[in-house]
Design a protein around this motif. Sequence first.
Motif, PDB file in Angstrom:
ATOM      1  N   PRO A  41      42.586  -9.251  19.909  1.00 30.10           N
ATOM      2  CA  PRO A  41      41.453  -8.328  20.048  1.00 30.10           C
ATOM      3  C   PRO A  41      40.626  -8.271  18.764  1.00 30.10           C
ATOM      4  N   GLN A  42      39.307  -8.293  18.913  1.00 29.64           N
ATOM      5  CA  GLN A  42      38.422  -8.292  17.754  1.00 29.64           C
ATOM      6  C   GLN A  42      37.316  -7.252  17.921  1.00 29.64           C
ATOM      7  N   MET A  43      36.945  -6.654  16.789  1.00 26.37           N
ATOM      8  CA  MET A  43      35.945  -5.592  16.771  1.00 26.37           C
ATOM      9  C   MET A  43      34.805  -5.976  15.847  1.00 26.37           C
ATOM     10  N   LEU A  44      33.591  -5.907  16.352  1.00 28.44           N
ATOM     11  CA  LEU A  44      32.407  -6.125  15.532  1.00 28.44           C
ATOM     12  C   LEU A  44      32.206  -4.913  14.617  1.00 28.44           C
ATOM     13  N   TYR A  45      31.601  -5.143  13.461  1.00 30.04           N
ATOM     14  CA  TYR A  45      31.382  -4.053  12.509  1.00 30.04           C
ATOM     15  C   TYR A  45      29.975  -4.196  11.945  1.00 30.04           C
ATOM     16  N   ASN A  46      29.097  -3.292  12.364  1.00 32.73           N
ATOM     17  CA  ASN A  46      27.703  -3.338  11.932  1.00 32.73           C
ATOM     18  C   ASN A  46      27.419  -2.239  10.927  1.00 32.73           C
ATOM     19  N   VAL A  47      27.214  -2.621   9.680  1.00 25.56           N
ATOM     20  CA  VAL A  47      26.929  -1.652   8.624  1.00 25.56           C
ATOM     21  C   VAL A  47      25.821  -2.213   7.734  1.00 25.56           C
ATOM     22  N   PRO A  48      24.582  -2.213   8.246  1.00 27.09           N
ATOM     23  CA  PRO A  48      23.481  -2.852   7.518  1.00 27.09           C
ATOM     24  C   PRO A  48      23.226  -2.286   6.130  1.00 27.09           C
ATOM     25  N   GLY A  49      23.594  -1.033   5.895  1.00 26.43           N
ATOM     26  CA  GLY A  49      23.421  -0.462   4.569  1.00 26.43           C
ATOM     27  C   GLY A  49      24.245  -1.158   3.509  1.00 26.43           C
ATOM     28  N   ARG A  50      25.317  -1.814   3.935  1.00 27.06           N
ATOM     29  CA  ARG A  50      26.188  -2.561   3.017  1.00 27.06           C
ATOM     30  C   ARG A  50      25.883  -4.051   3.039  1.00 27.06           C
ATOM     31  N   THR A  51      25.635  -4.584   4.225  1.00 26.27           N
ATOM     32  CA  THR A  51      25.590  -6.034   4.380  1.00 26.27           C
ATOM     33  C   THR A  51      24.195  -6.636   4.275  1.00 26.27           C
ATOM     34  N   VAL A  52      23.162  -5.803   4.448  1.00 26.41           N
ATOM     35  CA  VAL A  52      21.767  -6.235   4.487  1.00 26.41           C
ATOM     36  C   VAL A  52      21.537  -7.205   5.658  1.00 26.41           C
ATOM     37  N   VAL A  53      22.336  -7.078   6.698  1.00 30.73           N
ATOM     38  CA  VAL A  53      22.095  -7.795   7.944  1.00 30.73           C
ATOM     39  C   VAL A  53      22.460  -6.843   9.073  1.00 30.73           C
ATOM     40  N   ASP A  54      21.692  -6.876  10.145  1.00 30.82           N
ATOM     41  CA  ASP A  54      21.851  -5.920  11.233  1.00 30.82           C
ATOM     42  C   ASP A  54      22.135  -6.681  12.529  1.00 30.82           C
ATOM     43  N   ILE A  55      23.232  -6.364  13.180  1.00 31.96           N
ATOM     44  CA  ILE A  55      23.541  -7.016  14.452  1.00 31.96           C
ATOM     45  C   ILE A  55      22.700  -6.350  15.537  1.00 31.96           C
ATOM     46  N   ALA A  56      21.741  -7.075  16.073  1.00 28.83           N
ATOM     47  CA  ALA A  56      20.838  -6.526  17.071  1.00 28.83           C
ATOM     48  C   ALA A  56      21.573  -6.225  18.374  1.00 28.83           C
ATOM     49  N   GLN A  57      21.063  -5.260  19.122  1.00 29.73           N
ATOM     50  CA  GLN A  57      21.694  -4.892  20.393  1.00 29.73           C
ATOM     51  C   GLN A  57      21.821  -6.103  21.313  1.00 29.73           C
ATOM     52  N   GLU A  58      20.813  -6.940  21.365  1.00 34.89           N
ATOM     53  CA  GLU A  58      20.855  -8.114  22.230  1.00 34.89           C
ATOM     54  C   GLU A  58      22.006  -9.045  21.846  1.00 34.89           C
ATOM     55  N   THR A  59      22.278  -9.146  20.548  1.00 36.74           N
ATOM     56  CA  THR A  59      23.380  -9.989  20.078  1.00 36.74           C
ATOM     57  C   THR A  59      24.722  -9.382  20.461  1.00 36.74           C
ATOM     58  N   VAL A  60      24.829  -8.059  20.341  1.00 31.53           N
ATOM     59  CA  VAL A  60      26.053  -7.375  20.745  1.00 31.53           C
ATOM     60  C   VAL A  60      26.295  -7.584  22.248  1.00 31.53           C
ATOM     61  N   GLU A  61      25.232  -7.495  23.035  1.00 31.32           N
ATOM     62  CA  GLU A  61      25.369  -7.692  24.483  1.00 31.32           C
ATOM     63  C   GLU A  61      25.854  -9.097  24.809  1.00 31.32           C
ATOM     64  N   ARG A  62      25.367 -10.092  24.081  1.00 36.13           N
ATOM     65  CA  ARG A  62      25.847 -11.464  24.291  1.00 36.13           C
ATOM     66  C   ARG A  62      27.323 -11.578  23.924  1.00 36.13           C
ATOM     67  N   LEU A  63      27.679 -10.983  22.796  1.00 34.57           N
ATOM     68  CA  LEU A  63      29.071 -11.074  22.326  1.00 34.57           C
ATOM     69  C   LEU A  63      30.031 -10.306  23.228  1.00 34.57           C
ATOM     70  N   ALA A  64      29.529  -9.291  23.911  1.00 38.69           N
ATOM     71  CA  ALA A  64      30.375  -8.490  24.808  1.00 38.69           C
ATOM     72  C   ALA A  64      30.908  -9.304  25.974  1.00 38.69           C
ATOM     73  N   ASN A  65      30.338 -10.475  26.199  1.00 37.18           N
ATOM     74  CA  ASN A  65      30.812 -11.345  27.280  1.00 37.18           C
ATOM     75  C   ASN A  65      32.044 -12.159  26.870  1.00 37.18           C
ATOM     76  N   ILE A  66      32.375 -12.119  25.588  1.00 37.16           N
ATOM     77  CA  ILE A  66      33.567 -12.835  25.103  1.00 37.16           C
ATOM     78  C   ILE A  66      34.761 -11.886  25.233  1.00 37.16           C
ATOM     79  N   GLU A  67      35.767 -12.276  25.999  1.00 42.91           N
ATOM     80  CA  GLU A  67      36.760 -11.296  26.441  1.00 42.91           C
ATOM     81  C   GLU A  67      37.595 -10.679  25.338  1.00 42.91           C
ATOM     82  N   ASN A  68      37.830 -11.375  24.221  1.00 42.77           N
ATOM     83  CA  ASN A  68      38.645 -10.744  23.177  1.00 42.77           C
ATOM     84  C   ASN A  68      37.816  -9.996  22.133  1.00 42.77           C
ATOM     85  N   ILE A  69      36.490  -9.925  22.325  1.00 44.07           N
ATOM     86  CA  ILE A  69      35.671  -8.997  21.537  1.00 44.07           C
ATOM     87  C   ILE A  69      35.652  -7.686  22.315  1.00 44.07           C
TER      88      ILE A  69
END
Length: 302
Positions: free
Chosen positions: A139-167
Amino acid sequence: MSNPYSEFKTQLQGSMVALVTPMLANGDIDYPRLADLIDWHIEQGTDCLVAVGTTGESATLSMQEHSDVIRFFVKHVNGRIPVIAGTGANNTLEAIQLTSEAKEAGADCALLVAPYYNKPTQEGLFQHYKAIAEAVDMPQMLYNVPGRTVVDIAQETVERLANIENIVAIKDATGSVERGKLLIEALGDRIVVLSGDDGTALELMKHGAKGNISVTANIVPKAMSQVFNAALEGDFETATKIHDTIAPLHKLMFVESSPIPVKYALNKMGKIEQGIRLPLVWLNEQYHNQVDAGLRAAGLVE
């Protein structure tokens, strides 16, 4: 075909603590204090523990230490509650290695921060997470914290990744309730949405988030557990009442970069030694009185 990870998703809820990594004054990892903290959190009602997240100073541990701490967590927790292992990196191969070692150690889930500094595109983010998910069957969990990483995981990208069963989940530390709400509406029950922002977590739970991965819970685990478990039961009146008593601590734990203030607080409470690693330094003296007053008001120190 049913998703084999669906049952695990139900464990990702309530109060989760991004635990500090206790250190001695010379910077060595203080494993006896870590064992004490783990036991304390379980006794206080914490639902899940996060090992070597941002609060655990993942960025200042060597890869060997990183995996050693995760192994220690898993062994000491001994199945009492789930262990989520921070295994993110801005190098995909390194993240795969750390995640693989976390699986081998017996961690229940991997927490993968968005790749920092090199500023990947949304397609790069998708391919990064897809590669890790395909390489390590856990099992894997995405972690979006743009204040630290200076990159933001867009909602559309999260929706694509949600199709991967172990995310199975995302830790949304954007601090935007509106963004979190839209994410929850778009994802439905495909993956679990958790807050990663103490100040807005309870509000996000009103919109369907399942819990909070917290910094503040390092020092008030029982109260935070009561807040988020009441929220899970739909009792937001009780949750808000308890939350209001500890809400001032959320700001205090970020008067300087985390985990500087929370380590200072835990040291004042007698839980850890005065150890932190460069380039982080101990809390600036100008904040001592302010944090001390907050700890006294919360009944955490005399």
